[in-house]
Write an enzyme that holds these catalytic residues in place. Structure first.
Site, PDB file in Angstrom:
ATOM      1  N   GLY A  49     -28.510  98.766 -60.881  1.00 32.16           N
ATOM      2  CA  GLY A  49     -28.019  99.840 -61.731  1.00 32.16           C
ATOM      3  C   GLY A  49     -27.933  99.478 -63.197  1.00 32.16           C
ATOM      4  O   GLY A  49     -27.314 100.192 -63.989  1.00 32.16           O
ATOM      5  N   LYS A  50     -28.593  98.387 -63.575  1.00 30.24           N
ATOM      6  CA  LYS A  50     -28.470  97.915 -64.967  1.00 30.24           C
ATOM      7  C   LYS A  50     -29.042  98.918 -65.969  1.00 30.24           C
ATOM      8  O   LYS A  50     -28.449  99.152 -67.022  1.00 30.24           O
ATOM      9  CB  LYS A  50     -29.138  96.554 -65.126  1.00 30.24           C
ATOM     10  CG  LYS A  50     -30.556  96.464 -64.580  1.00 30.24           C
ATOM     11  CD  LYS A  50     -31.033  95.041 -64.499  1.00 30.24           C
ATOM     12  CE  LYS A  50     -32.422  94.958 -63.873  1.00 30.24           C
ATOM     13  NZ  LYS A  50     -32.402  95.326 -62.433  1.00 30.24           N
ATOM     14  N   THR A  51     -30.186  99.515 -65.658  1.00 32.63           N
ATOM     15  CA  THR A  51     -30.785 100.469 -66.586  1.00 32.63           C
ATOM     16  C   THR A  51     -29.918 101.719 -66.723  1.00 32.63           C
ATOM     17  O   THR A  51     -29.729 102.242 -67.825  1.00 32.63           O
ATOM     18  CB  THR A  51     -32.206 100.855 -66.134  1.00 32.63           C
ATOM     19  OG1 THR A  51     -33.002  99.668 -66.023  1.00 32.63           O
ATOM     20  CG2 THR A  51     -32.860 101.797 -67.127  1.00 32.63           C
TER      21      THR A  51
ATOM     22  N   ASP B 162     -31.477  96.174 -70.967  1.00 34.24           N
ATOM     23  CA  ASP B 162     -31.319  96.075 -69.504  1.00 34.24           C
ATOM     24  C   ASP B 162     -32.006  94.829 -68.944  1.00 34.24           C
ATOM     25  O   ASP B 162     -32.276  94.751 -67.749  1.00 34.24           O
ATOM     26  CB  ASP B 162     -31.838  97.335 -68.810  1.00 34.24           C
ATOM     27  CG  ASP B 162     -33.347  97.496 -68.878  1.00 34.24           C
ATOM     28  OD1 ASP B 162     -33.990  96.788 -69.696  1.00 34.24           O
ATOM     29  OD2 ASP B 162     -33.897  98.331 -68.129  1.00 34.24           O
TER      30      ASP B 162
ATOM     31  N   TYR C 207     -46.581  93.392 -55.013  1.00 39.08           N
ATOM     32  CA  TYR C 207     -45.852  93.721 -53.781  1.00 39.08           C
ATOM     33  C   TYR C 207     -46.786  93.820 -52.571  1.00 39.08           C
ATOM     34  O   TYR C 207     -46.344  93.721 -51.435  1.00 39.08           O
ATOM     35  CB  TYR C 207     -45.060  95.019 -53.959  1.00 39.08           C
ATOM     36  CG  TYR C 207     -43.829  94.832 -54.824  1.00 39.08           C
ATOM     37  CD1 TYR C 207     -42.836  93.928 -54.466  1.00 39.08           C
ATOM     38  CD2 TYR C 207     -43.677  95.544 -56.008  1.00 39.08           C
ATOM     39  CE1 TYR C 207     -41.717  93.741 -55.255  1.00 39.08           C
ATOM     40  CE2 TYR C 207     -42.560  95.360 -56.815  1.00 39.08           C
ATOM     41  CZ  TYR C 207     -41.579  94.463 -56.425  1.00 39.08           C
ATOM     42  OH  TYR C 207     -40.471  94.275 -57.220  1.00 39.08           O
TER      43      TYR C 207
ATOM     44  N   GLU D 148     -36.673  97.540 -70.271  1.00 35.70           N
ATOM     45  CA  GLU D 148     -37.848  96.796 -69.808  1.00 35.70           C
ATOM     46  C   GLU D 148     -38.980  97.757 -69.457  1.00 35.70           C
ATOM     47  O   GLU D 148     -38.769  98.783 -68.799  1.00 35.70           O
ATOM     48  CB  GLU D 148     -37.488  95.948 -68.589  1.00 35.70           C
ATOM     49  CG  GLU D 148     -38.622  95.056 -68.145  1.00 35.70           C
ATOM     50  CD  GLU D 148     -38.195  94.091 -67.047  1.00 35.70           C
ATOM     51  OE1 GLU D 148     -38.922  93.116 -66.820  1.00 35.70           O
ATOM     52  OE2 GLU D 148     -37.141  94.320 -66.441  1.00 35.70           O
TER      53      GLU D 148
ATOM     54  N   GLY E  63     -32.430  97.141 -58.470  1.00 38.36           N
ATOM     55  CA  GLY E  63     -31.613  98.213 -57.905  1.00 38.36           C
ATOM     56  C   GLY E  63     -30.125  98.078 -58.156  1.00 38.36           C
ATOM     57  O   GLY E  63     -29.338  98.843 -57.593  1.00 38.36           O
TER      58      GLY E  63
END
Length: 374
Positions: free
Chosen positions: A189-191, A259, A220, A208, A187
């Site tokens: 914000g890299k992408t 990313d 999860y 990715e 989360g």
């Protein structure tokens, strides 16, 4: 991909430290308008149309995503930032910086606020001589002649002298780096940042493929049971993707931005795997890591846990909604330890906790400039 426009600008100054004025203007244009591709020599010319100090004049070629009217507004802001004082007096005056749009692609623009090509450029040798130096074969869209031929037709008799002083062209990140990896917590914000940089600099993206991993939703739900198959499948997939994508550069895109980096696998495995599983995993990782191309620049985007949770909630992936703050903190600590100990990478940390670079252009430009000047 954003449309890249080519514009030619004329810069002049006859006050203060003239060389510094021009260099400061060039740097601000590069930071706020677009990449500077060419800079002419500096020419000394008498003041034109009034009695004043001699001018230093240059022309530059700029690649920009800005449309003409926005470009003009940006240039006026740069003039203001450099301290240009505007007067209501008619006629030409001294100025510490003057920036004019000469050409914009091959367009002809007549509006209330902007005329392109510049209406007086063909009458001014202090414009035409430096412009010919960097754009001799460019066609003037109105007279339909090459700029070099336009100079021959210019009847300006002003004395123009080339100087031996030099200006530095800022190097854009697409020339500075061949391969840049942008990392961060879930989360961070890299992408989004990778997509924005790829679009602006015409870079090849390596994203990715987490969405295709069948073990991720199961992990999860039951971390202990699915941690090892998840991390092994991620490692194999990342290795194959990076090996394939970095083995050949795109014919028209010699700048790659991803990313993630393969070391991400080890960081997450340290958090999710039991000791025995991790030791086995590490053996596999070390074998693969030797074969992976290392990025010219590795960037870690730091985002505080509260913002991470907000971003995760906003993007709405169902299987991520149960991620706990402690898990995100463990991941960050893994990255922090990696950053402290990894000496072989050219590594930059950027704090984006108080930024909204997706919706705020100013924040995005700030990040690009941090990368560029790193």
């Amino acid at each position: 991909m954003k449309i890249q426009h080519i514009t030619y600008l004329s810069l002049g100054t006859n006050q203060g430290n003239k060389l510094e004025n021009l260099q400061n203007a060039i740097n601000l244009i590069d930071d706020n308008v677009g990449g500077i591709q060419k800079i002419s020599s500096i020419y000394k010319t008498p003041s034109w149309g009034f009695n004043g100090e001699d001018f230093f004049n240059i022309c530059i070629k700029v690649a920009t995503n800005l449309e003409p009217e926005i470009l003009m507004i940006s240039l006026l802001k740069i003039e203001d930032k450099l301290g240009r004082e505007r007067s209501s007096k008619e006629g030409y005056q001294d100025r510490n910086i003057d920036i004019d749009i000469l050409l914009f692609n091959d367009e002809i623009i007549f509006s209330k606020t902007l005329i392109v090509p510049h209406s007086k450029m063909l009458q001014r040798k202090f414009v035409m001589i430096p412009l010919v130096e960097i754009a001799a074969t460019v066609i003037h869209p109105i007279v339909k002649k090459q700029i070099s031929a336009c100079l021959q037709d210019c009847d300006d008799s002003s004395e123009i002298t080339i100087t031996d002083q030099k200006l530095q062209r800022p190097i854009p990140i697409s020339e500075k780096y061949n391969y840049m990896a942008i990392e961060g917590n879930i989360g961070a914000g890299k992408t989004s940042l990778v997509k924005m940089i790829s679009e602006e600099f015409n870079a090849k993206m390596v994203l990715e493929r987490f969405a295709d991993n069948p073990f991720l939703p199961k992990f999860y739900e039951d971390k202990e049971r699915y941690a090892f198959p998840l991390e092994m499948s991620f490692l194999a997939d990342r290795y194959q993707q990076l090996t394939d994508d970095l083995a050949q550069f795109d014919l028209f895109k010699n700048f790659i931005v991803s990313d993630y980096y393969i070391f991400k696998s080890l960081i997450f495995a340290q958090v999710t795997l039991q000791k025995e599983e991790y030791l086995l995993y590490r053996k596999m990782f070390d074998l693969m890591y030797k074969e992976i191309t290392k990025p010219d620049l590795y960037i870690y985007l730091y985002q505080d846990t509260e913002r991470l949770l907000e971003n995760i909630k906003k993007r709405g992936r169902e299987y991520e909604q149960k991620i706990e703050p402690n898990y995100l903190k463990q991941i960050h600590n893994g990255y922090k330890n990696f950053i402290k100990t990894e000496k072989s990478l050219n590594l930059q940390v950027i704090d984006v906790s108080k930024m909204d670079f997706v919706h705020n252009r100013v924040d995005y430009v700030k990040i690009v400039n941090l990368i560029k000047h790193f």
